[in-house]
Design a protein around this motif. Structure first.
Motif, PDB file in Angstrom:
ATOM      1  N   PRO A 454       0.483  -1.115   0.072  1.00  0.00           N
ATOM      2  CA  PRO A 454      -0.247  -0.034  -0.582  1.00  0.00           C
ATOM      3  C   PRO A 454       0.816   1.327   0.262  1.00  0.00           C
ATOM      4  N   ARG A 455       1.685   1.000   0.301  1.00  0.00           N
ATOM      5  CA  ARG A 455       2.499   2.184   0.018  1.00  0.00           C
ATOM      6  C   ARG A 455       3.937   3.209  -0.656  1.00  0.00           C
ATOM      7  N   THR A 456       3.521   3.843  -1.399  1.00  0.00           N
ATOM      8  CA  THR A 456       4.073   3.931  -2.703  1.00  0.00           C
ATOM      9  C   THR A 456       4.090   5.285  -2.741  1.00  0.00           C
ATOM     10  N   ARG A 457       5.529   6.018  -3.283  1.00  0.00           N
ATOM     11  CA  ARG A 457       6.297   7.045  -3.847  1.00  0.00           C
ATOM     12  C   ARG A 457       5.287   7.332  -5.420  1.00  0.00           C
ATOM     13  N   LEU A 458       5.607   8.887  -5.480  1.00  0.00           N
ATOM     14  CA  LEU A 458       5.675   9.246  -7.026  1.00  0.00           C
ATOM     15  C   LEU A 458       7.356  10.171  -7.735  1.00  0.00           C
ATOM     16  N   VAL A 459       7.655   9.110  -8.479  1.00  0.00           N
ATOM     17  CA  VAL A 459       8.983   9.584  -9.426  1.00  0.00           C
ATOM     18  C   VAL A 459       8.622  10.452 -10.648  1.00  0.00           C
ATOM     19  N   GLU A 460       8.956  11.185 -11.169  1.00  0.00           N
ATOM     20  CA  GLU A 460       8.896  12.091 -12.227  1.00  0.00           C
ATOM     21  C   GLU A 460      10.874  11.754 -13.384  1.00  0.00           C
ATOM     22  N   GLU A 461      10.787  11.363 -14.103  1.00  0.00           N
ATOM     23  CA  GLU A 461      11.560  11.848 -14.807  1.00  0.00           C
ATOM     24  C   GLU A 461      11.475  11.555 -16.308  1.00  0.00           C
ATOM     25  N   HIS A 462      12.700  12.700 -16.960  1.00  0.00           N
ATOM     26  CA  HIS A 462      13.145  12.659 -17.892  1.00  0.00           C
ATOM     27  C   HIS A 462      14.581  12.825 -18.351  1.00  0.00           C
ATOM     28  N   ALA A 463      14.500  12.490 -19.384  1.00  0.00           N
ATOM     29  CA  ALA A 463      15.484  12.721 -20.555  1.00  0.00           C
ATOM     30  C   ALA A 463      16.999  14.019 -20.802  1.00  0.00           C
ATOM     31  N   ASN A 480      19.572   9.852 -17.732  1.00  0.00           N
ATOM     32  CA  ASN A 480      17.803   9.499 -16.889  1.00  0.00           C
ATOM     33  C   ASN A 480      17.697  10.486 -15.229  1.00  0.00           C
ATOM     34  N   VAL A 481      16.938  11.851 -16.148  1.00  0.00           N
ATOM     35  CA  VAL A 481      17.213  12.083 -14.378  1.00  0.00           C
ATOM     36  C   VAL A 481      15.670  11.805 -13.258  1.00  0.00           C
ATOM     37  N   ARG A 482      15.281  10.919 -12.734  1.00  0.00           N
ATOM     38  CA  ARG A 482      14.155  11.240 -11.476  1.00  0.00           C
ATOM     39  C   ARG A 482      14.179  12.568 -10.335  1.00  0.00           C
ATOM     40  N   THR A 483      12.910  12.923 -10.305  1.00  0.00           N
ATOM     41  CA  THR A 483      12.948  13.888  -9.886  1.00  0.00           C
ATOM     42  C   THR A 483      12.173  13.577  -8.423  1.00  0.00           C
ATOM     43  N   PRO A 484      11.410  13.126  -7.629  1.00  0.00           N
ATOM     44  CA  PRO A 484      10.547  12.932  -6.836  1.00  0.00           C
ATOM     45  C   PRO A 484       9.439  13.989  -5.932  1.00  0.00           C
ATOM     46  N   LEU A 485       8.407  13.532  -6.376  1.00  0.00           N
ATOM     47  CA  LEU A 485       7.061  14.441  -6.207  1.00  0.00           C
ATOM     48  C   LEU A 485       6.793  13.985  -5.201  1.00  0.00           C
ATOM     49  N   GLU A 506       6.454   3.997  -6.834  1.00  0.00           N
ATOM     50  CA  GLU A 506       7.685   3.139  -6.363  1.00  0.00           C
ATOM     51  C   GLU A 506       7.142   2.617  -5.573  1.00  0.00           C
ATOM     52  N   SER A 507       7.526   1.710  -4.668  1.00  0.00           N
ATOM     53  CA  SER A 507       6.938   0.706  -3.504  1.00  0.00           C
ATOM     54  C   SER A 507       7.848   1.850  -2.680  1.00  0.00           C
ATOM     55  N   ALA A 508       7.307   2.015  -1.852  1.00  0.00           N
ATOM     56  CA  ALA A 508       8.464   2.762  -0.424  1.00  0.00           C
ATOM     57  C   ALA A 508       8.697   1.592   0.507  1.00  0.00           C
ATOM     58  N   ARG A 581      -4.712  21.090  -2.211  1.00  0.00           N
ATOM     59  CA  ARG A 581      -4.617  23.109  -1.665  1.00  0.00           C
ATOM     60  C   ARG A 581      -3.975  22.666   0.035  1.00  0.00           C
ATOM     61  N   ARG A 582      -3.763  21.573   0.337  1.00  0.00           N
ATOM     62  CA  ARG A 582      -3.796  20.935   0.982  1.00  0.00           C
ATOM     63  C   ARG A 582      -1.973  21.056   1.397  1.00  0.00           C
ATOM     64  N   ASP A 583      -1.372  20.282   0.083  1.00  0.00           N
ATOM     65  CA  ASP A 583       0.225  20.173   0.502  1.00  0.00           C
ATOM     66  C   ASP A 583       0.551  19.239   1.385  1.00  0.00           C
ATOM     67  N   ARG A 584      -0.903  18.132   0.956  1.00  0.00           N
ATOM     68  CA  ARG A 584       0.057  17.308   2.186  1.00  0.00           C
ATOM     69  C   ARG A 584       1.384  15.937   1.283  1.00  0.00           C
ATOM     70  N   SER A 585       1.820  15.591   2.237  1.00  0.00           N
ATOM     71  CA  SER A 585       3.044  14.559   1.974  1.00  0.00           C
ATOM     72  C   SER A 585       2.454  13.050   0.516  1.00  0.00           C
ATOM     73  N   LEU A 586       3.385  12.874  -0.065  1.00  0.00           N
ATOM     74  CA  LEU A 586       2.899  11.434  -0.941  1.00  0.00           C
ATOM     75  C   LEU A 586       4.101  10.568  -0.575  1.00  0.00           C
ATOM     76  N   ASP A 587       5.143  10.695   0.089  1.00  0.00           N
ATOM     77  CA  ASP A 587       5.838  10.033   0.033  1.00  0.00           C
ATOM     78  C   ASP A 587       5.332   8.894   1.560  1.00  0.00           C
ATOM     79  N   GLY A 588       4.963   7.762   0.649  1.00  0.00           N
ATOM     80  CA  GLY A 588       5.095   6.775   1.272  1.00  0.00           C
ATOM     81  C   GLY A 588       3.766   6.776   2.231  1.00  0.00           C
TER      82      GLY A 588
END
Length: 653
Positions: A454-463, A480-485, A506-508, A581-588
């Motif tokens: 159930p615990r995941t995170r989002l990462v953006e990639e670009h070249a 390949n550049v990864r940026t955690p969101l 990604e799995s946390a 607008r609450r800007d909650r955490s998306l990490d894990g």
């Protein structure tokens, strides 16, 4: 060959908490609500939906098994009241254990438009002297041949009718009962109807435009039949490779549950591959269709087709050999109609296997040896008809762990009448005295992700090109550049093909043998952007279409990307842009993705009188979820057929 799933109405306990409601359960829930005494004889309903949060609690053992909670929406037009009603059905079929848990008052303008309301509004127009007068001015005297589609007001409510539950009508004419009325738009006639009283409040008349006389039948035999097409049969003599237990399906390492809701239609739950979780919930969550033409019959058109009408009631019964080809398994579905009665849709969801060309292949020229495996996919689909348009939703699961959603767009284009020689600025002439406006289709998806838990995170990639010449003396190195969101404020994103932008969920908690988090990649190859001015109703009503991907942490009340009740809503008052607008955490966290697929539709004459299928896609593919190709165990095609290896043998000579 076909098989048809029939819900077992005699079962004392539900087979699974997430199973869609049966017709019998819907009847019991409505009876419990009526027995409370708050609903009068002029009550209309909009939907009966399983309380999924409660169902998950039952699955976790936190709530007693054998009880179902359904959410009803009811409007009592005589009392000018509306309610959200939580009903609990006890185990078995004894009505004495059914009870209402909560009644929450609701603005009676806000629930979606039922098919029964739409038909009543059309009949009110046909009975209106003012409407008949406008038709007579165009030479139409038999109102029984006139079609009226009840359209949501969508931010264009006249101030003089503030507080009313309104609809307006687009008008079409048929020359006889068998005619296809959508080829003959009645331009300039716009009735406005109070949906509570079914009173035609006024009829706008923007001037007579002569009707098209050109036929547009879609019936076989009304056109010359193309010769030479021979039968193409899909034969599986040993039957399909999937197994079904109620609404649960297993196939080629996949296991998941099929579901159906009033608002979204087809839903998939708890998708697992190779015994590992991937997605907890997947559905097309909303559809927004803005028309981009300022003419008086078109400018109001901007629809939340799911939030204002509901995918469930618009779902087709599918026919073997026509909608579905091969060895088919069907699921029936039930929904609550506007009059409070359940409606069962036979063969609402189709499931079948398809050959999908090559899965993987290599021809070793040195050894003269070739290995090839054919790809097979499992397709779960349904179709909705929204007045003139038809939409198919095809979820495909592949043997290498990939998931794809293909949305098929077909049916009739929404047309305007024009005078000969008129310049069509915001659309395309497609027939005699007929033009179709430029418009867009946005599909807001909901993906409750669960990659390896159930615990995941989002990462953006670009070249991007390596900026340091010392590291790249030849000028060809690309990083390949990864940026955690990690927060919601970062997670409203747009695609960018120029930089190969994509996303990883990604799995946390889990890693692969290379030390990376296990992940699934999200690809959005089909997107578009709004073109309306920022102050326009279209731009303000559906802020979710201004981005291509949104992400939020799971919250049981945040269910629909465009808001809970878009009908008569203040533009932009609810939805994913508001929650963020609450800007909650998306990490894990329990991550919910809201991808937005889109297409900008500038019509073609080849799409008239009916539109060949256009298709747009979402792709989820394993990205480090496995340590190597997970499809290495797929058997040789010849072995599947029961013979020796022929296609993988060394060719003669």
């Amino acid at each position: 060959m076909s098989g048809c799933h029939v819900t077992d109405q005699s079962r004392a306990d539900r087979a699974h908490p997430l199973d869609p409601p049966t017709a019998e359960e819907i009847t019991r829930a409505v009876a419990a609500a009526r027995a409370d005494g708050r609903l009068g004889p002029r009550t209309r309903f909009w939907g009966a939906t399983v309380d999924e949060a409660h169902a998950r609690q039952v699955m976790a053992g936190a709530e007693p098994a054998g009880r179902l909670r359904l959410g009803l929406v009811a409007m009592d037009h005589a009392a000018a009241t509306a309610w959200e009603i939580d009903v609990e059905l006890g185990g078995g079929s004894a009505p004495g254990v059914d009870r209402c848990l909560d009644w929450r008052p609701l603005d009676p303008r806000r629930p979606g438009i039922s098919s029964e309301e739409a038909r009543a509004a059309a009949q009110a127009c046909r009975a209106s002297p003012e409407f008949r007068k406008a038709l007579a001015a165009r030479g139409i005297h038999d109102v029984s041949l006139v079609m009226v589609d009840a359209e949501s007001m969508g931010g264009f409510e006249p101030e003089r009718y503030r507080g009313r539950r309104l609809t307006w009508g687009t008008v079409w004419h048929r020359v006889d009962e068998a005619d296809n009325g959508y080829v003959r738009p009645v331009q300039g006639v716009v009735p406005i109807i109070d949906m509570a009283t079914m009173e035609v409040l006024e009829v706008e008349d923007h001037g007579v435009v002569p009707l098209s006389a050109e036929a547009g039948s879609l019936r076989a035999g009304d056109w010359l039949t193309r010769p030479g097409l021979r039968p193409l049969d899909v034969v599986q003599p040993d039957g399909p490779s999937f197994t079904v237990d109620g609404w649960q399906v297993s196939w080629q390492g996949w296991q998941f549950r099929v579901g159906f809701t009033h608002r979204e239609g087809l839903v998939l739950y708890d998708l697992e591959f190779a015994g590992r979780s991937v997605v907890k919930r997947a559905a097309c969550n909303e559809m927004f269709v803005p028309y981009l033409d300022s003419n008086p019959t078109q400018y109001r058109k901007n629809f939340f087709d799911w939030g204002e009408y509901g995918a469930g009631p618009l779902t087709n019964s599918l026919a073997l050999g026509c909608d579905c080809l091969g060895v088919i398994y069907y699921f029936d579905a039930a929904y609550l109609a506007g009059d409070g009665e359940p409606v069962t849709i036979p063969q609402a969801i189709c499931m079948h296997e398809e050959d999908h060309s090559i899965l993987w292949k290599h021809n070793d020229l040195r050894r003269g040896a070739s290995e090839v495996r054919r790809s097979r996919r499992l397709v779960i689909s349904n179709f909705q008809t929204v007045a003139n348009y038809d939409y198919g939703f095809y979820w495909s699961l592949y043997q290498d762990g990939r998931i794809e959603l293909e949305i098929k767009l077909t049916g009739m284009l929404s047309a305007s009448g024009i005078v000969p020689g008129e310049q069509v600025r915001y659309g395309r002439v497609v027939g005699e005295r007929v033009a179709t406006p430029t418009h867009q289709h946005y599909f807001g998806l909901r993906l409750d992700m669960a990659v390896d838990g159930p615990r995941t995170r989002l990462v953006e990639e670009h070249a991007e090109a390596e900026p340091d010449p010392a590291l790249d003396p030849y000028g060809n190195a690309v990083r390949n550049v990864r940026t955690p969101l990690h927060r919601e404020s970062l997670a409203a994103r747009r695609t960018d093909p120029a930089t190969a932008r994509r996303w990883r969920v990604e799995s946390a908690t889990a890693t692969n043998r290379y030390g990376e988090p296990t992940a699934y990649r999200v690809l959005l190859p089909d997107t578009t952007r709004p073109f309306g001015r920022p102050d326009s109703v279209m731009a303000r009503r559906a802020p979710f279409v201004h981005q291509h991907l949104w992400a939020t942490p799971y919250h049981p009340q945040e269910r629909f990307v465009g808001g809970q009740y878009p009908n008569h809503a203040e533009p932009g008052e609810d939805g994913v842009h508001h929650w963020q607008r609450r800007d909650r955490s998306l990490d894990g966290v329990e991550l919910v993705l809201w991808p937005v697929l889109g297409t900008h539709h500038f019509p073609r004459p080849e799409q008239w009188p009916v539109m060949p299928v256009d298709a747009i896609h979402l792709i989820l593919e394993p990205d480090g979820f496995f340590d190597r190709n997970p499809a290495m165990d797929v058997p040789d095609p010849a072995a599947v057929r029961g013979g020796g290896s022929t296609c993988c043998a060394t060719p003669p000579g």
